[in-house]
Design an enzyme around this catalytic site. Sequence first.
Site, short mmCIF file in Angstrom:
data_model
loop_
_atom_site.label_atom_id
_atom_site.label_comp_id
_atom_site.label_asym_id
_atom_site.label_seq_id
_atom_site.Cartn_x
_atom_site.Cartn_y
_atom_site.Cartn_z
N SER A 21 0.85 -1.19 0.00
CA SER A 21 0.00 0.00 0.00
C SER A 21 0.88 1.24 0.00
CB SER A 21 -0.93 -0.03 1.20
OG SER A 21 -1.94 0.95 1.09
N ASN A 22 0.32 2.38 0.33
CA ASN A 22 1.11 3.63 0.37
C ASN A 22 0.60 4.52 1.49
OD1 ASN A 22 -0.96 5.58 -0.72
ND2 ASN A 22 -0.90 4.07 -2.38
N ARG A 23 1.24 5.68 1.68
CA ARG A 23 0.99 6.52 2.86
C ARG A 23 -0.21 7.45 2.73
NH1 ARG A 23 5.69 9.92 2.87
NH2 ARG A 23 4.49 11.10 4.37
N SER A 24 -0.96 7.38 1.65
CA SER A 24 -2.09 8.30 1.49
C SER A 24 -3.05 8.19 2.69
CB SER A 24 -2.85 7.95 0.21
OG SER A 24 -4.08 8.66 0.17
#
Length: 208
Positions: A21-24
Amino acid sequence: MRLLVTAGPTRERLDPVRFLSNRSSGRMGYALAAAAVEAGWEVILVSGPVSLMPPLGLFRFESVESASQMAETVKSLAPQCDAVIMAAAVADYRPARVSVQKIKKHPGDLVLQLERTEDILAALGAAKPAGQILIGFAAETEELLTHAREKLLRKNLDWICANTVESGFDTPTNAVTLLGREGQVISLATAPKPELAREILKILFPRY
Ligand code: CTP
């Protein structure tokens, strides 16, 4: 006026306990959805996994996990919308194989093979109904405006909101430069995301 907004990251499963995933945080997309609800618009929010409460007064809320779920949901709802803002940080790659069982460790390194996900925004741009306004985001760590302009043209967008990863990713405030397909370049100074969201909507939709 019916607006579809996407927000947050996607999660791409590796096995029953792990994902990429990512930090959004989802805050920019949620703020845009809330600002549009304030204006009395019908707002559809399609959200990846975030820890935010959906704004009150939404026309529809769809919670999704992966890029492919987001693609399916957005592509089915977008044709009935006057405008679409893709603020979600959609994964560009997912594990080529999802393990049914938890992946066990073994001596030595593990190499993961990733495959491309569909570019939802490019698909919407390629099938854009007449009169629909399509807006993307670009989060960059270098050559912000060059990369953002290239995405605006390649994905057939009307506007792109360019922000640096440093100013806008997983932060309560943001600063964006809006690039329009007619060559407009409008920079908005750092502000809390709810305030910035209203400013962005005022510029993109003069009747806001
Ligand atoms: N986007 C999308 N579908 C994807 C990936 C991104 O719809 N599979 C959308 C995002 O919601 C955002 C814009 O496209 O509005 C970002 O463009 P993109 O080219 O994907 O930027 P990055 O993901 O940052 O990728 P890169 O800079 O590596 O090209």
